[in-house]
Design a protein around this motif. Structure first.
Motif, PDB file in Angstrom:
ATOM      1  N   ALA A   6     125.804  54.613  44.798  1.00 57.13           N
ATOM      2  CA  ALA A   6     127.107  54.245  45.269  1.00 57.13           C
ATOM      3  C   ALA A   6     127.037  52.494  45.309  1.00 57.13           C
ATOM      4  O   ALA A   6     126.159  51.351  44.936  1.00 57.13           O
ATOM      5  CB  ALA A   6     127.476  54.264  47.014  1.00 57.13           C
ATOM      6  N   TRP A   8     127.354  49.735  46.673  1.00 58.90           N
ATOM      7  CA  TRP A   8     126.711  49.281  48.046  1.00 58.90           C
ATOM      8  C   TRP A   8     125.346  48.285  47.354  1.00 58.90           C
ATOM      9  O   TRP A   8     124.053  49.223  47.105  1.00 58.90           O
ATOM     10  CB  TRP A   8     127.019  49.824  48.703  1.00 58.90           C
ATOM     11  CG  TRP A   8     126.767  49.827  50.120  1.00 58.90           C
ATOM     12  CD1 TRP A   8     125.022  49.138  51.035  1.00 58.90           C
ATOM     13  CD2 TRP A   8     127.207  48.805  51.047  1.00 58.90           C
ATOM     14  NE1 TRP A   8     125.356  48.865  52.269  1.00 58.90           N
ATOM     15  CE2 TRP A   8     126.522  48.590  51.922  1.00 58.90           C
ATOM     16  CE3 TRP A   8     128.681  49.085  51.047  1.00 58.90           C
ATOM     17  CZ2 TRP A   8     127.343  47.872  53.086  1.00 58.90           C
ATOM     18  CZ3 TRP A   8     129.079  48.069  52.573  1.00 58.90           C
ATOM     19  CH2 TRP A   8     128.556  47.202  53.792  1.00 58.90           C
ATOM     20  N   ARG A  51     131.985  54.835  55.838  1.00 54.64           N
ATOM     21  CA  ARG A  51     131.440  54.080  54.753  1.00 54.64           C
ATOM     22  C   ARG A  51     129.373  54.078  55.375  1.00 54.64           C
ATOM     23  O   ARG A  51     128.866  53.249  55.110  1.00 54.64           O
ATOM     24  CB  ARG A  51     131.576  52.773  55.300  1.00 54.64           C
ATOM     25  CG  ARG A  51     132.965  52.326  54.084  1.00 54.64           C
ATOM     26  CD  ARG A  51     132.997  50.909  53.685  1.00 54.64           C
ATOM     27  NE  ARG A  51     133.627  50.435  54.740  1.00 54.64           N
ATOM     28  CZ  ARG A  51     135.329  50.443  55.068  1.00 54.64           C
ATOM     29  NH1 ARG A  51     135.702  50.628  54.459  1.00 54.64           N
ATOM     30  NH2 ARG A  51     135.877  49.893  56.428  1.00 54.64           N
ATOM     31  N   ARG A  53     127.648  55.679  55.412  1.00 57.02           N
ATOM     32  CA  ARG A  53     126.423  56.665  54.763  1.00 57.02           C
ATOM     33  C   ARG A  53     125.674  55.018  54.051  1.00 57.02           C
ATOM     34  O   ARG A  53     124.918  55.624  53.356  1.00 57.02           O
ATOM     35  CB  ARG A  53     126.808  57.310  53.643  1.00 57.02           C
ATOM     36  CG  ARG A  53     127.336  57.228  52.867  1.00 57.02           C
ATOM     37  CD  ARG A  53     128.616  58.672  52.951  1.00 57.02           C
ATOM     38  NE  ARG A  53     129.604  58.154  52.314  1.00 57.02           N
ATOM     39  CZ  ARG A  53     129.714  57.846  50.740  1.00 57.02           C
ATOM     40  NH1 ARG A  53     128.869  57.867  49.683  1.00 57.02           N
ATOM     41  NH2 ARG A  53     131.369  58.052  50.365  1.00 57.02           N
ATOM     42  N   TRP A  54     126.092  54.321  53.208  1.00 63.38           N
ATOM     43  CA  TRP A  54     126.109  53.455  52.443  1.00 63.38           C
ATOM     44  C   TRP A  54     125.124  52.253  52.798  1.00 63.38           C
ATOM     45  O   TRP A  54     124.657  51.816  52.193  1.00 63.38           O
ATOM     46  CB  TRP A  54     127.238  52.794  52.031  1.00 63.38           C
ATOM     47  CG  TRP A  54     128.206  53.001  50.981  1.00 63.38           C
ATOM     48  CD1 TRP A  54     128.559  54.692  50.924  1.00 63.38           C
ATOM     49  CD2 TRP A  54     129.504  52.968  51.181  1.00 63.38           C
ATOM     50  NE1 TRP A  54     129.491  54.941  50.563  1.00 63.38           N
ATOM     51  CE2 TRP A  54     129.585  53.495  49.704  1.00 63.38           C
ATOM     52  CE3 TRP A  54     130.278  51.683  51.326  1.00 63.38           C
ATOM     53  CZ2 TRP A  54     131.021  53.986  49.762  1.00 63.38           C
ATOM     54  CZ3 TRP A  54     131.437  51.556  51.481  1.00 63.38           C
ATOM     55  CH2 TRP A  54     131.949  52.556  50.387  1.00 63.38           C
ATOM     56  N   HIS A  55     124.482  52.384  54.266  1.00 63.82           N
ATOM     57  CA  HIS A  55     123.368  51.721  54.988  1.00 63.82           C
ATOM     58  C   HIS A  55     122.124  52.142  54.359  1.00 63.82           C
ATOM     59  O   HIS A  55     121.413  51.565  54.424  1.00 63.82           O
ATOM     60  CB  HIS A  55     123.373  51.221  56.541  1.00 63.82           C
ATOM     61  CG  HIS A  55     124.964  50.673  56.898  1.00 63.82           C
ATOM     62  ND1 HIS A  55     124.743  49.518  57.062  1.00 63.82           N
ATOM     63  CD2 HIS A  55     125.848  50.793  57.741  1.00 63.82           C
ATOM     64  CE1 HIS A  55     125.784  48.847  57.068  1.00 63.82           C
ATOM     65  NE2 HIS A  55     126.379  50.084  57.872  1.00 63.82           N
ATOM     66  N   PHE A  57     121.744  52.451  51.163  1.00 65.21           N
ATOM     67  CA  PHE A  57     120.934  51.523  49.697  1.00 65.21           C
ATOM     68  C   PHE A  57     120.561  50.013  50.844  1.00 65.21           C
ATOM     69  O   PHE A  57     119.183  49.253  49.955  1.00 65.21           O
ATOM     70  CB  PHE A  57     121.829  51.190  49.082  1.00 65.21           C
ATOM     71  CG  PHE A  57     123.116  52.784  48.903  1.00 65.21           C
ATOM     72  CD1 PHE A  57     121.772  52.801  47.946  1.00 65.21           C
ATOM     73  CD2 PHE A  57     123.703  53.288  49.412  1.00 65.21           C
ATOM     74  CE1 PHE A  57     122.334  54.335  47.293  1.00 65.21           C
ATOM     75  CE2 PHE A  57     123.980  54.373  48.501  1.00 65.21           C
ATOM     76  CZ  PHE A  57     123.254  54.874  47.927  1.00 65.21           C
ATOM     77  N   TRP A 153     121.699  56.664  59.080  1.00 61.91           N
ATOM     78  CA  TRP A 153     121.695  56.149  58.062  1.00 61.91           C
ATOM     79  C   TRP A 153     120.430  55.010  57.124  1.00 61.91           C
ATOM     80  O   TRP A 153     119.995  55.044  56.150  1.00 61.91           O
ATOM     81  CB  TRP A 153     123.356  55.716  57.138  1.00 61.91           C
ATOM     82  CG  TRP A 153     124.490  57.311  57.099  1.00 61.91           C
ATOM     83  CD1 TRP A 153     124.857  57.422  57.501  1.00 61.91           C
ATOM     84  CD2 TRP A 153     123.873  58.485  55.783  1.00 61.91           C
ATOM     85  NE1 TRP A 153     125.314  58.547  57.840  1.00 61.91           N
ATOM     86  CE2 TRP A 153     124.877  58.862  56.620  1.00 61.91           C
ATOM     87  CE3 TRP A 153     122.947  58.283  55.437  1.00 61.91           C
ATOM     88  CZ2 TRP A 153     125.217  60.374  55.821  1.00 61.91           C
ATOM     89  CZ3 TRP A 153     123.025  59.742  54.797  1.00 61.91           C
ATOM     90  CH2 TRP A 153     123.966  60.547  54.776  1.00 61.91           C
TER      91      TRP A 153
END
Length: 170
Positions: A6, A8, A51, A53-55, A57, A153
Motif C-alpha cells: 500500500a 504508506w 486506514r 491496516r497501514w500501520h 508498514f 495492525w
C-alpha cells in the motif's frame, strides 16, 4: 520494496535508502523548487478505521531503518500516543479478565479508566475540528476503535515482517 503493498511509507523508505546510501558522500536535502501536488479524495467517516491496516508498514519501515525511523517518526509525542494505545488495549484485556474471574469492581475500574482515556482522545480530536454536531458519534466510535486497531495492525506487521525486538526499542 514490493513489501509495501500500500502507498504508506514507501516514500519514506526511498528517502531513508537515499540518506543511508549517500550519508558519507553528499547530503540529501529538500529541493526548494520542487512541488508535490496531491488531491485528497472524499472519504467516509470510517476512513480512519480502514486506514489502520497501514500501520503494519510502520513495522516494516522500522525494521529496515531503525535509527532513521526513530529520528523521523519517534519522539515523545508519538511515544505518548502509542503508550495511550497500549494502555487502552491493556485496560480492555484487564476488564475482560476481571469479568471472567467475577471481579466486577476491578472490571468497572478498568472500564472507567478506559473511558477516561477514550474521552481524552475524543476531546483531542474535537478541539479545533469543524465537525458538525451529528458527527460527534462518529468521533466517539473512531476514537474508541482506532487505538485497538492500530495496536492490532502493528502486531500483524511485526509478525509479518519479522521485526526484531531491538529494532522496536530503538
Amino acid at each position: 520494496d514490493e513489501r509495501f503493498s500500500a502507498a504508506w511509507h514507501s516514500d519514506a523508505d526511498l528517502q531513508f535508502m537515499l540518506i543511508e546510501h549517500f550519508r558519507d558522500r553528499q547530503r540529501v536535502r529538500p529541493e526548494a523548487l520542487s512541488e508535490v501536488l496531491w488531491h485528497p479524495r472524499p472519504v467516509g467517516w470510517d476512513a480512519s478505521l480502514r486506514r489502520q491496516r497501514w500501520h503494519q508498514f510502520d513495522e516494516l519501515l522500522r525494521a529496515k531503518h531503525p535509527a532513521l525511523y526513530h529520528e523521523r517518526f519517534g519522539g515523545v509525542g508519538s511515544d505518548v500516543f502509542r503508550g495511550a494505545q497500549l494502555a487502552m488495549v491493556g485496560l480492555l484485556v484487564l476488564a475482560s479478565a476481571a469479568v471472567l474471574v467475577a471481579n466486577f469492581a476491578a472490571a468497572a475500574a478498568a472500564l472507567a479508566l478506559w473511558t477516561t482515556v477514550t474521552a481524552g482522545l475524543c476531546v483531542r480530536r474535537l478541539i479545533g475540528s469543524h465537525d458538525r454536531p451529528h458527527q460527534f458519534i462518529h468521533t466517539v466510535l473512531t476514537a474508541s476503535a482506532v487505538p485497538l486497531l492500530a495496536v492490532f495492525w502493528r502486531c500483524v506487521g511485526a509478525l509479518r515482517f519479522r521485526v526484531k525486538a531491538e529494532s522496536r526499542i530503538s
